[in-house]
Scaffold this motif. Structure first.
Motif, short mmCIF file in Angstrom:
data_model
loop_
_atom_site.label_atom_id
_atom_site.label_comp_id
_atom_site.label_asym_id
_atom_site.label_seq_id
_atom_site.Cartn_x
_atom_site.Cartn_y
_atom_site.Cartn_z
N PRO A 19 -8.37 -6.69 9.08
CA PRO A 19 -9.26 -7.45 9.96
C PRO A 19 -10.71 -7.53 9.47
O PRO A 19 -11.40 -8.51 9.73
N ASP A 20 -11.17 -6.48 8.79
CA ASP A 20 -12.58 -6.44 8.37
C ASP A 20 -12.70 -6.03 6.91
O ASP A 20 -11.79 -5.42 6.33
N GLY A 21 -13.87 -6.36 6.33
CA GLY A 21 -14.14 -6.02 4.94
C GLY A 21 -14.44 -4.54 4.76
O GLY A 21 -14.37 -3.77 5.73
N PRO A 22 -14.70 -4.12 3.56
CA PRO A 22 -14.91 -4.98 2.38
C PRO A 22 -13.61 -5.55 1.82
O PRO A 22 -12.59 -4.87 1.80
N TYR A 23 -13.69 -6.82 1.39
CA TYR A 23 -12.54 -7.51 0.83
C TYR A 23 -12.64 -7.56 -0.70
O TYR A 23 -13.73 -7.72 -1.26
N TYR A 24 -11.48 -7.44 -1.32
CA TYR A 24 -11.37 -7.56 -2.78
C TYR A 24 -10.54 -8.81 -3.05
O TYR A 24 -9.34 -8.85 -2.75
N LEU A 25 -11.18 -9.83 -3.61
CA LEU A 25 -10.55 -11.12 -3.80
C LEU A 25 -10.43 -11.45 -5.28
O LEU A 25 -11.30 -11.08 -6.09
N GLY A 26 -9.36 -12.17 -5.64
CA GLY A 26 -9.18 -12.64 -7.00
C GLY A 26 -8.48 -13.97 -7.00
O GLY A 26 -7.90 -14.39 -5.99
N GLY A 27 -8.50 -14.64 -8.13
CA GLY A 27 -7.81 -15.91 -8.25
C GLY A 27 -7.66 -16.30 -9.69
O GLY A 27 -8.54 -16.03 -10.52
N ARG A 28 -6.51 -16.90 -10.00
CA ARG A 28 -6.20 -17.35 -11.36
C ARG A 28 -6.34 -18.86 -11.43
O ARG A 28 -5.76 -19.57 -10.61
N CYS A 29 -7.13 -19.37 -12.38
CA CYS A 29 -7.30 -20.81 -12.59
C CYS A 29 -7.80 -21.46 -11.28
O CYS A 29 -8.82 -21.05 -10.75
N PRO A 39 0.83 -1.21 0.00
CA PRO A 39 0.00 0.00 0.00
C PRO A 39 0.87 1.26 0.00
O PRO A 39 1.85 1.35 0.74
N GLN A 40 0.49 2.23 -0.83
CA GLN A 40 1.24 3.48 -0.92
C GLN A 40 0.73 4.46 0.13
O GLN A 40 -0.48 4.55 0.38
N PRO A 41 1.62 5.21 0.77
CA PRO A 41 1.19 6.22 1.75
C PRO A 41 0.22 7.22 1.13
O PRO A 41 0.47 7.75 0.05
N GLY A 42 -0.90 7.45 1.79
CA GLY A 42 -1.88 8.41 1.30
C GLY A 42 -2.84 7.87 0.27
O GLY A 42 -3.78 8.56 -0.12
N SER A 43 -2.63 6.64 -0.20
CA SER A 43 -3.51 6.05 -1.22
C SER A 43 -4.71 5.39 -0.56
O SER A 43 -4.60 4.78 0.50
N SER A 44 -5.86 5.51 -1.20
CA SER A 44 -7.08 4.91 -0.66
C SER A 44 -7.49 3.66 -1.44
O SER A 44 -8.56 3.10 -1.21
N ARG A 45 -6.65 3.21 -2.36
CA ARG A 45 -7.00 2.04 -3.15
C ARG A 45 -6.99 0.79 -2.26
O ARG A 45 -6.06 0.56 -1.48
N PRO A 46 -8.01 -0.06 -2.38
CA PRO A 46 -8.08 -1.28 -1.56
C PRO A 46 -7.09 -2.33 -2.04
O PRO A 46 -6.71 -2.37 -3.22
N THR A 47 -6.67 -3.18 -1.15
CA THR A 47 -5.76 -4.27 -1.50
C THR A 47 -6.52 -5.37 -2.22
O THR A 47 -7.61 -5.78 -1.80
N LEU A 48 -5.94 -5.86 -3.32
CA LEU A 48 -6.48 -7.02 -4.00
C LEU A 48 -5.72 -8.25 -3.50
O LEU A 48 -4.51 -8.37 -3.69
N PHE A 49 -6.44 -9.15 -2.83
CA PHE A 49 -5.85 -10.40 -2.36
C PHE A 49 -6.10 -11.45 -3.44
O PHE A 49 -7.25 -11.79 -3.73
N CYS A 50 -5.02 -11.95 -4.04
CA CYS A 50 -5.16 -12.81 -5.21
C CYS A 50 -4.50 -14.17 -4.98
O CYS A 50 -3.36 -14.23 -4.50
N ILE A 51 -5.19 -15.23 -5.36
CA ILE A 51 -4.73 -16.60 -5.13
C ILE A 51 -4.15 -17.17 -6.42
O ILE A 51 -4.79 -17.11 -7.47
N PRO A 52 -2.93 -17.74 -6.36
CA PRO A 52 -2.29 -18.24 -7.58
C PRO A 52 -2.86 -19.59 -8.02
O PRO A 52 -3.57 -20.26 -7.27
N PRO A 53 -2.53 -20.02 -9.25
CA PRO A 53 -2.96 -21.34 -9.73
C PRO A 53 -2.35 -22.47 -8.91
O PRO A 53 -1.46 -22.25 -8.08
N ALA A 54 -2.78 -23.69 -9.18
CA ALA A 54 -2.28 -24.86 -8.47
C ALA A 54 -0.77 -24.99 -8.62
O ALA A 54 -0.24 -24.91 -9.72
#
Length: 300
Positions: free
Chosen positions: A111-121, A42-57
């Motif tokens: 600790p709390d949402g909203p959560y931004y989730l992603g996943g490849r394959c 996360p960049q200081p002063g930025s309000s962009r939410p973190t994208l938590f992304c899960i890799p392929p198998a």
């Protein structure tokens, strides 16, 4: 091991040159902390939410490097490390356990949402289970993005053996796929993808016959097989009370993706990116993927 220091896989991204890698090895302190899962902090002063992304198998955060560059330096991007890749422990054998483990990890950061989730394959399947469990906890999931996430679980089980290997398709099933890709104008894409996939398998088989795999590759193979077995056994205990956003390549059958609607109470939203399953996150398609993913994050 040669220098008596353990470095995380992300060190290859943090120090892409010999000079920078030498400095990282020479620095005092432990470099194997959980911060190794950040591709963009996360960049200081930025309000962009973190994208938590899960890799392929059987994969790590390194596979997302190209996508992260196109998303921009201001987009926080975190990738949980699958257990077992470095031989430190046994890999997970159930999608549900994997999702629960990742949720605990990301909640130490947020600790709390909203959560931004992603996943490849395969990672998209795990991200779906994470979203389902988070919703049951009363947490809000703002975005669930499946990047060429493959067949929905209720369809996938019909085409896989118990160990995760693919069952032999009937002539009618091959014909159905042929007709679909012909109608969508994607026949050449799927044929090229199948050809390249066959070549990779032949090369891998030849390499295994020539030499014993090193410890790292043995760990990767073990994790991959464990993930495929978990995928073959996974069927959600309930639906997910939200919407699924799908980013599809030219080798993904969108008619099968419609079955996700049975598992998501708010339905699905599909974005066609192009390329194949193996190239959707490579040039020139990764730019399209990143732009549409970033727009969906903004909208959510």
């Amino acid at each position: 091991n040669s220098f008596g220091k353990k470095l995380p896989l992300s060190a290859l991204l943090e120090a892409p040159t010999i000079e920078k890698l030498a400095k990282l090895i020479g620095d005092k302190g432990d470099s194997s902390s959980s911060s190794s899962s950040w591709l963009n902090s996360p960049q200081p002063g930025s309000s962009r939410p973190t994208l938590f992304c899960i890799p392929p198998a059987g994969n790590s955060l390194l596979g997302f490097a190209n996508l992260v560059r196109h998303l921009g330096e201001d987009q926080p991007f975190y990738v949980p490390q699958p257990l077992g890749l470095e031989g430190e422990t046994e890999p997970h054998e159930r999608v549900e356990d994997m999702a629960e483990h990742y949720i605990k990890e990301i909640q130490t950061i947020q600790p709390d949402g909203p959560y931004y989730l992603g996943g490849r394959c395969f990672g998209g399947i795990v991200a779906f289970e994470m979203a389902r469990q988070l919703s049951q906890q009363g947490q809000k999931v703002a975005l669930l993005a499946l990047i060429d996430g493959g067949m929905p679980p209720n369809i996938y089980l019909k085409y896989r053996n118990e160990n995760g290997t693919q069952r032999s398709k009937s002539l009618a099933e091959y014909w159905q796929s042929f007709i679909y890709f012909c109608r969508k104008g994607q026949l050449l894409t799927i044929l090229d993808y199948r050809y390249r996939k066959t070549l990779r398998k032949l090369k891998a088989r030849f390499s295994q016959n020539q030499a014993q795999p090193d410890l790292l590759m043995a760990n990767v193979q073990k994790v991959f097989l464990s993930h495929m077995k978990a995928r073959a056994e996974y069927l959600p205990a309930s639906s997910y009370s939200g919407k699924i956003t799908i980013f599809a390549s030219g080798t993904l059958r969108l008619d099968q993706q419609a079955s996700w609607e049975e598992l998501a109470t708010e339905g699905i939203d599909c974005h066609f990116v192009g390329g194949s399953h193996g190239t959707i996150d490579q040039e020139p398609h990764v730019g399209v993927l990143a732009a549409r993913l970033r727009a969906c994050i903004d909208e959510a």
